[in-house]
Design a protein around this motif. Structure first.
Motif, mmCIF file in Angstrom:
data_model
loop_
_atom_site.group_PDB
_atom_site.id
_atom_site.type_symbol
_atom_site.label_atom_id
_atom_site.label_comp_id
_atom_site.label_asym_id
_atom_site.label_seq_id
_atom_site.Cartn_x
_atom_site.Cartn_y
_atom_site.Cartn_z
ATOM 1 N N ALA A 299 -2.222 12.096 -5.520
ATOM 2 C CA ALA A 299 -0.889 12.038 -6.386
ATOM 3 C C ALA A 299 -1.232 13.242 -7.439
ATOM 4 C CB ALA A 299 -0.679 10.811 -7.074
ATOM 5 N N ALA A 300 -2.448 13.125 -8.179
ATOM 6 C CA ALA A 300 -2.758 14.192 -9.063
ATOM 7 C C ALA A 300 -2.717 15.646 -8.448
ATOM 8 C CB ALA A 300 -4.312 14.023 -9.771
ATOM 9 N N PRO B 15 -10.868 -1.261 -1.566
ATOM 10 C CA PRO B 15 -9.729 -1.368 -2.348
ATOM 11 C C PRO B 15 -9.659 -0.432 -3.280
ATOM 12 C CG PRO B 15 -10.133 -3.704 -1.801
ATOM 13 C CD PRO B 15 -11.361 -3.001 -1.375
ATOM 14 N N ARG B 16 -10.845 -0.283 -3.781
ATOM 15 C CA ARG B 16 -11.031 0.824 -5.035
ATOM 16 C C ARG B 16 -11.223 1.975 -4.418
ATOM 17 N NH1 ARG B 16 -15.475 3.593 -5.914
ATOM 18 N NH2 ARG B 16 -16.846 2.353 -4.753
ATOM 19 N N ILE B 17 -11.709 2.264 -3.381
ATOM 20 C CA ILE B 17 -11.851 3.595 -2.746
ATOM 21 C C ILE B 17 -10.371 4.141 -2.272
ATOM 22 C CG2 ILE B 17 -12.559 5.255 -0.927
ATOM 23 C CD1 ILE B 17 -15.176 3.708 -0.887
ATOM 24 N N LEU B 18 -9.496 3.320 -1.807
ATOM 25 C CA LEU B 18 -8.301 3.470 -1.604
ATOM 26 C C LEU B 18 -7.481 3.899 -2.773
ATOM 27 C CD1 LEU B 18 -7.459 0.846 1.320
ATOM 28 C CD2 LEU B 18 -7.506 3.325 1.825
ATOM 29 N N ARG B 19 -7.667 3.303 -3.829
ATOM 30 C CA ARG B 19 -6.899 3.259 -5.087
ATOM 31 C C ARG B 19 -7.311 4.893 -5.593
ATOM 32 N NH1 ARG B 19 -8.768 -0.288 -7.561
ATOM 33 N NH2 ARG B 19 -10.138 0.773 -8.985
ATOM 34 N N GLU B 20 -8.510 5.136 -5.581
ATOM 35 C CA GLU B 20 -9.062 6.504 -6.220
ATOM 36 C C GLU B 20 -8.479 7.655 -5.395
ATOM 37 O OE1 GLU B 20 -13.184 4.823 -7.874
ATOM 38 O OE2 GLU B 20 -13.249 5.914 -6.309
ATOM 39 N N GLY C 146 1.807 15.004 -0.988
ATOM 40 C CA GLY C 146 2.645 13.585 -0.624
ATOM 41 C C GLY C 146 2.084 12.565 0.285
ATOM 42 N N ARG C 147 1.239 12.938 1.413
ATOM 43 C CA ARG C 147 0.802 12.253 2.379
ATOM 44 C C ARG C 147 -0.700 12.852 2.748
ATOM 45 N NH1 ARG C 147 3.647 14.460 7.640
ATOM 46 N NH2 ARG C 147 3.450 16.728 7.021
ATOM 47 N N MET D 6 0.756 -1.339 0.164
ATOM 48 C CA MET D 6 -0.020 -0.036 -0.043
ATOM 49 C C MET D 6 0.800 1.161 -0.096
ATOM 50 S SD MET D 6 -3.300 0.849 2.650
ATOM 51 C CE MET D 6 -3.891 -0.708 2.380
ATOM 52 N N SER D 7 0.625 2.361 -0.717
ATOM 53 C CA SER D 7 1.063 3.461 -0.708
ATOM 54 C C SER D 7 1.502 4.028 0.515
ATOM 55 C CB SER D 7 0.515 4.300 -1.727
ATOM 56 O OG SER D 7 1.067 5.868 -1.772
ATOM 57 N N ASP D 8 2.617 4.613 0.884
ATOM 58 C CA ASP D 8 3.040 5.342 1.943
ATOM 59 C C ASP D 8 2.225 6.606 2.126
ATOM 60 O OD1 ASP D 8 4.765 3.505 2.945
ATOM 61 O OD2 ASP D 8 6.431 4.226 2.105
ATOM 62 N N ARG D 9 1.748 7.263 0.922
ATOM 63 C CA ARG D 9 1.338 8.349 0.659
ATOM 64 C C ARG D 9 -0.110 8.418 1.658
ATOM 65 N NH1 ARG D 9 1.731 10.611 -4.183
ATOM 66 N NH2 ARG D 9 1.246 8.419 -4.880
ATOM 67 N N LEU D 10 -0.743 6.929 1.949
ATOM 68 C CA LEU D 10 -1.870 6.675 2.679
ATOM 69 C C LEU D 10 -1.830 6.687 4.117
ATOM 70 C CD1 LEU D 10 -3.859 4.464 -0.054
ATOM 71 C CD2 LEU D 10 -4.081 7.020 0.303
#
Length: 338
Positions: A291-292, A280-285, A296-297, A1-5
């Motif tokens: 990012a867009a 998982p979808r909501i986390l990806r979005e 960074g976090r 999972m992205s550290d951004r989250l």
């Protein structure tokens, strides 16, 4: 999972900002059939009561425009059944467990919190201050600062030292920020905003209320603007208090709205009934949305909507050069300036 989250709720470090909303994910076993619970920042249990409850008689669920209206009555196995059957399984799922508790008096909340001392897997306790209580003639503790504080104080005293306590509030208090402050002063480490909004539906065939309990709790996308208003209002008054924003989240952009309003984490509830694999979808979005926007976090987004116009948040991975000095007026124009 992205550290951004990664995010935090006071002393509670979370690998992701998404939690389940109490009562919307069963015991966890049901949701685990669709994705690994470890993808969640935390699993929030249904509200646990001292004794087993069958809940209200049916019908206790009906649809509303962009929403669900429910009057479940907090059905569940009681604290003993929860400790014997549900919590041991959750403790093995590699996910922090936030145990929601509900009672009819401040003493019951304190007793429930004490029963959770030393129980495996309990990362935090969520005090459901927004449930009906007998002591106040069927009203909710969260409508009054003093009664809300009494419940939180009892739970804090009963809980194990170091266990974070979150107070879950309803949106219909006359002064929500004052109720929130009373809960924090009484020992709450954070707040969950909001519980359902009280509503009623009428069956135009029977000409009677649709639910046997007459009124119920409205949830789903229809209440998101109300929940956002509450998060925004409380964060403005208590900017250092961690908030879990809950109400009508169906997408990553919905979750981002709550972060911008001041929440550090977001609860997903009603959408799981029709899309149990949504997490998982909501986390990806959400990760893509951060990012867009060069964030960074999660912490960079929290409360950003409160910043003054023109405020520029830190840009992830980008070195922004200092502004250039103003250019000197050229030639003849320079000479004509006073």
């Amino acid at each position: 999972m992205s550290d951004r989250l990664r995010t935090a709720l006071g002393p509670l470090d979370l690998s992701a900002p998404l939690l389940t909303a109490a009562g919307c994910a069963g015991t966890g076993r049901e949701l685990a059939a669709f994705f690994e619970l470890s993808k969640l920042g935390a699993f929030v249990t249904p509200s646990v009561t001292l004794r087993p409850r069958a809940g209200r008689p049916t019908p206790r669920v009906t649809e509303a425009p962009s929403a669900l209206l429910t009057a479940m009555g907090l059905p569940g196995p009681g604290i003993e059944g929860f400790l014997d059957r549900d919590l041991p399984w959750l403790a093995e799922q590699d996910v922090p467990v936030v145990v929601s508790i509900a009672g009819d008096s401040a003493e019951e909340f304190g007793e429930l919190a004490a029963r959770l001392r030393g129980a495996p897997g309990v990362a935090a306790i969520e005090v459901n201050v927004a449930c009906p209580n007998v002591e106040d003639r069927g009203r909710m503790f969260s409508r009054h600062p003093r009664s809300a504080a009494s419940v939180v104080r009892a739970a804090r005293a009963g809980a194990a030292p170091g266990t974070p306590v979150l107070a879950k509030l309803a949106p219909d208090a006359a002064d929500l920020a004052n109720v929130a402050l009373a809960c924090v002063d009484a020992g709450a480490d954070g707040l969950t905003l909001i519980n359902t909004v009280e509503g009623t539906a009428i069956d135009t065939t029977t000409l009677r209320p649709t639910l046997t309990g007459v009124s119920g709790g409205l949830s789903g996308p229809a209440i998101r603007p109300i929940a956002l208003r509450c998060v925004y209002q409380v964060h403005a008054a208590l900017p250092d208090v961690p908030i879990v924003g809950v109400g009508g989240v169906t997408s990553g952009l919905d979750a981002l709205e709550f972060l911008l309003a001041g929440a550090s984490a977001v609860g997903v509830g009603t959408t799981l009934f029709h899309d149990p694999g949504a997490v998982p979808r909501i986390l990806r979005e959400l990760d893509e949305a951060l990012a867009a926007r060069r964030l960074g976090r999660v912490a960079d987004a929290v409360g950003l909507a409160h910043k003054p116009a023109g405020y520029a948040p830190p840009l992830a991975g980008i070195d922004v050069p200092p502004p250039a000095a103003p250019a000197e007026p050229a030639g003849e124009l320079k000479e004509t300036l006073p």
